[in-house]
Design an enzyme around this catalytic site. Structure first.
Site, PDB file in Angstrom:
ATOM      1  N   HIS A 194       1.278  -1.526  -0.197  1.00 35.02           N
ATOM      2  CA  HIS A 194      -0.036   0.049   0.149  1.00 35.02           C
ATOM      3  C   HIS A 194       1.557   1.216   0.120  1.00 35.02           C
ATOM      4  O   HIS A 194       1.962   1.440   0.201  1.00 35.02           O
ATOM      5  CB  HIS A 194      -0.639   0.002   1.153  1.00 35.02           C
ATOM      6  N   ASP A 215       2.909  -4.944   8.239  1.00 29.17           N
ATOM      7  CA  ASP A 215       1.391  -4.225   7.188  1.00 29.17           C
ATOM      8  C   ASP A 215       0.607  -4.756   7.742  1.00 29.17           C
ATOM      9  O   ASP A 215       0.474  -5.581   6.805  1.00 29.17           O
ATOM     10  CB  ASP A 215       1.709  -3.728   6.269  1.00 29.17           C
ATOM     11  N   GLN A 241      -4.732  -5.586   6.522  1.00 31.63           N
ATOM     12  CA  GLN A 241      -5.361  -6.308   5.835  1.00 31.63           C
ATOM     13  C   GLN A 241      -5.487  -7.818   7.111  1.00 31.63           C
ATOM     14  O   GLN A 241      -6.286  -9.149   5.966  1.00 31.63           O
ATOM     15  CB  GLN A 241      -5.996  -6.755   4.414  1.00 31.63           C
ATOM     16  N   LYS A 271     -10.837  -1.325  10.081  1.00 26.77           N
ATOM     17  CA  LYS A 271     -10.549  -2.884   9.136  1.00 26.77           C
ATOM     18  C   LYS A 271     -11.186  -3.666  10.061  1.00 26.77           C
ATOM     19  O   LYS A 271     -11.960  -4.876   9.040  1.00 26.77           O
ATOM     20  CB  LYS A 271      -9.449  -2.939   8.795  1.00 26.77           C
ATOM     21  N   CYS A 282      -4.444   1.929  -3.769  1.00 28.46           N
ATOM     22  CA  CYS A 282      -3.506   2.494  -3.324  1.00 28.46           C
ATOM     23  C   CYS A 282      -1.975   2.302  -3.546  1.00 28.46           C
ATOM     24  O   CYS A 282      -1.755   1.862  -2.977  1.00 28.46           O
ATOM     25  CB  CYS A 282      -3.321   3.246  -1.989  1.00 28.46           C
TER      26      CYS A 282
HETATM   27  C1  LIG Z   1      -2.353  -3.289   3.618  1.00 28.68           C
HETATM   28  C2  LIG Z   1      -2.620  -1.268   3.958  1.00 28.68           C
HETATM   29  N1  LIG Z   1      -1.912  -1.111   4.616  1.00 28.68           N
HETATM   30  C3  LIG Z   1      -2.152   0.311   5.089  1.00 28.68           C
HETATM   31  C4  LIG Z   1      -3.044   0.441   4.855  1.00 28.68           C
HETATM   32  C5  LIG Z   1      -3.332   2.111   5.477  1.00 28.68           C
HETATM   33  O1  LIG Z   1      -4.244   2.465   6.440  1.00 28.68           O
HETATM   34  P1  LIG Z   1      -4.924   3.617   7.146  1.00 28.68           P
HETATM   35  O2  LIG Z   1      -5.258   4.533   5.732  1.00 28.68           O
HETATM   36  O3  LIG Z   1      -6.525   2.955   7.576  1.00 28.68           O
HETATM   37  O4  LIG Z   1      -3.999   3.893   7.696  1.00 28.68           O
HETATM   38  C6  LIG Z   1      -4.294   0.585   3.773  1.00 28.68           C
HETATM   39  C7  LIG Z   1      -6.333   0.149   3.938  1.00 28.68           C
HETATM   40  O5  LIG Z   1      -6.388   0.828   3.279  1.00 28.68           O
HETATM   41  C8  LIG Z   1      -4.210  -1.548   3.919  1.00 28.68           C
HETATM   42  O6  LIG Z   1      -5.353  -1.926   3.235  1.00 28.68           O
END
Ligand SMILES: Cc1ncc(COP(=O)(O)O)c(C=O)c1O
Lengths: 139, 410
Positions: free
Chosen positions: B127, B204, B207, B230, B368
């Protein structure tokens, strides 16, 4: 035909449709019919980047009027672009700059102009107006 | 479909008031769970209850409300410690979400321990929030960013990863599960390999946490980050897990109240973990409600939820594969309930608009993860992602919706 007469004509056309699918089929058809731009005309200069899809916009002056040509990779956006061109292209920069685009709301498509859609359409309308303002200042 | 369900999905659906509405004249089908899940009544009620009865600033007051708010806030920290299998509450830092967690580590651990000539490894399926903070750090300090390639199936090329590793690598930062593809990455193996070269690892987990059991000690992760929104919790709150010895060695992130021990104009001493990283008044209500979200998951059982979601994934994969011209992007062996797809000759945005008109909410675009889209040579995908409250009938609605989309567009 004035800008508002074109808008009213589109609104009238849409009154014929009673369900969403008919409306969108018509817009998709308009999208397919829009001539669009050649690959060479789709340059970094005239690209309007939305998060979801890209729109390209060309503007040129012919006599007193401003001519728009545009393209998009998404067909529904392209259909909406077709209508925006039909309404605005060929008018004087002055008329375009002060135009109130009420038809999108009246035909139930205003959500596509919302920034959240990120389809470049809202930026395209802004860009059309900017061209018009720039050209009317030049004169 | 043969269903041997342990969960009563209809009863679960009743816990999510938002699902009970019509969009464009059709019953809402919400398939955008990887972006954010909906919230059960219990979570919503925790937030209102907090503001109606318990609201006070925490840690500083001696009155009853401050005590109650502090107790509930810290009880949530303990629940998260348990949820992640961490050894101590000192290792649980509240953040605003995954993004902030990664930025915190980049700004503190990164600035202090990663120097010019060193290397950071990320993967090709990250992401943007696990790309950009490292790029910023790399640019600032002359660090090299290396990327683990992604295979055609949407898995990490582990052989290439091993070749990227060296003594120069100080940090590996990869996702546990890909938001665009659904791939579950072999994080234990990734961590062990990194450790053998002395590199630290950030996972991270944005998900992963709502689908998989997480045990940061068994994984031996150095950092693990996730977002509450999430996993049926509120927006604006997230967690950074960090190993205590590493957190202790890191400088603070933001300065302010709460994170200090003593302040004079000559010298300020910092508070202990975890408060050292929690400057300012935190998002108390949402922290408290995150505990309720974890309880909701625990009540139904993560295994049961995962089994239901796996069934949905299998069914959706089968049904969608039968649509002519549809190609699923991301066919890893190990996946969570995410199906990303493209349809020949149709732009994903048109799919999104026409499905929305039929009451079906999917996500379209690059999610993203632009470098990943470039890897697959596509502009974006349409993504359906499932949660505990989704049903087979809803997948049928998606499939029927896509047939209609194709009829309208082709
Ligand atoms: C794999 C992953 N990393 C990071 C994020 C970023 O999360 P947040 O926008 O809640 O900080 C997301 C959210 O879409 C994600 O799916």
């Amino acid at each position: 035909m004035t800008i508002n007469e074109s808008q009213d004509e589109i609104i009238e056309e849409f009154e014929l449709f009673d369900d969403w699918a008919d409306k969108y089929e018509y817009i998709i058809d308009l999208g397919k019919k829009l001539k669009g731009l050649s690959e060479e005309q789709k340059t970094e200069d005239n690209i309007i980047k939305g998060c979801q899809s890209r729109v390209w916009l060309n503007a040129r002056k012919e006599d007193e009027s401003l001519i728009f040509e545009a393209d998009s990779e998404a067909i529904i956006v392209k259909g909406l672009v077709n209508m925006l061109i039909r309404v605005l292209s060929g008018h004087t920069p002055h008329d375009i700059a002060k135009a109130d685009l009420y038809f999108m709301d009246k035909i139930g498509m205003s959500q596509h102009l919302a920034q959240t859609r990120s389809n470049g359409l809202a930026s395209m309308v802004k860009q059309m107006k900017n061209y018009a303002i720039a050209y009317s200042l030049k004169n | 479909m043969q269903l041997t369900e342990t969960l009563d999905i209809q009863a679960i659906r009743a816990d999510f008031p938002i699902l009970n509405q019509e969009i464009n004249g059709r019953k809402l089908v919400y398939f955008d769970n990887a972006a954010t899940t909906q919230k059960p009544t219990s979570v919503i009620e925790t937030i209102t209850h907090y503001y109606n009865f318990d609201n006070a600033n925490i840690h500083r007051g001696i009155h009853t409300l401050a005590e109650r708010a502090t107790r509930d806030f810290e009880a949530s920290r303990e629940a998260i410690r348990d949820f992640l299998g961490a050894s101590s509450i000192e290792e649980i830092i509240f953040t605003s979400g995954t993004t902030q967690g990664i930025n915190l580590v980049a700004s503190t651990f990164g600035r202090k321990f990663i120097k010019e000539g060193d290397e950071i490894i990320i993967s090709g399926m990250e992401h943007h929030s696990n790309i950009v903070p490292w790029q910023m750090l790399c640019e600032e300090n002359g660090i090299k960013l290396k990327v683990i390639p992604v295979t055609d199936l949407g898995e990490l090329d582990m052989e290439a990863y091993q070749n990227l590793l060296s003594e120069k690598v100080k940090l590996v930062s990869v996702n546990h599960v890909s938001n665009s593809l659904g791939t579950i990455n072999p994080v234990k193996e990734i961590i062990d390999l990194a450790h053998s070269f002395g590199a630290k690892v950030l996972i991270d987990g944005a998900q992963a946490t709502s689908h998989l059991n997480i045990d940061v000690q068994a994984l031996d992760a150095d950092f693990y980050v996730f977002s509450a929104h999430k996993l049926y919790g509120p927006t604006g709150i997230g967690v950074l897990y960090g190993r205590k010895d590493i957190l202790n060695a890191m400088p603070p992130y933001m300065g302010g109240g709460e994170m200090i021990k003593d302040v004079t104009f000559e010298k300020t001493t910092y508070n202990e973990l975890p408060y050292k990283f929690e400057a300012g008044t935190p998002n108390i209500a949402d922290v408290v409600a995150l505990k309720t979200a974890l309880e909701y998951i625990a009540f139904h059982g993560k295994e049961n939820i995962a089994a239901h979601e796996d069934m949905l994934l299998k069914y959706a994969t089968e049904q969608l594969s039968e649509i002519e011209g549809l190609r699923i992007i991301g066919q890893a062996k190990e996946k969570i309930s995410v199906v990303s797809f493209v349809i020949d000759g149709i732009h994903h945005q048109d799919i999104g608009v026409l499905l929305d008109n039929q009451g079906v909410a999917v996500r379209t675009g690059h999610h993203c993860t632009q470098p990943l889209m470039q890897r697959f040579n596509i502009l974006g995908t349409s993504r359906a992602s499932f949660a505990v409250y989704n049903t087979v009938e809803e997948i049928d609605r998606l499939v029927a919706g896509l047939h209609k989309v194709k009829k309208m567009l082709l």
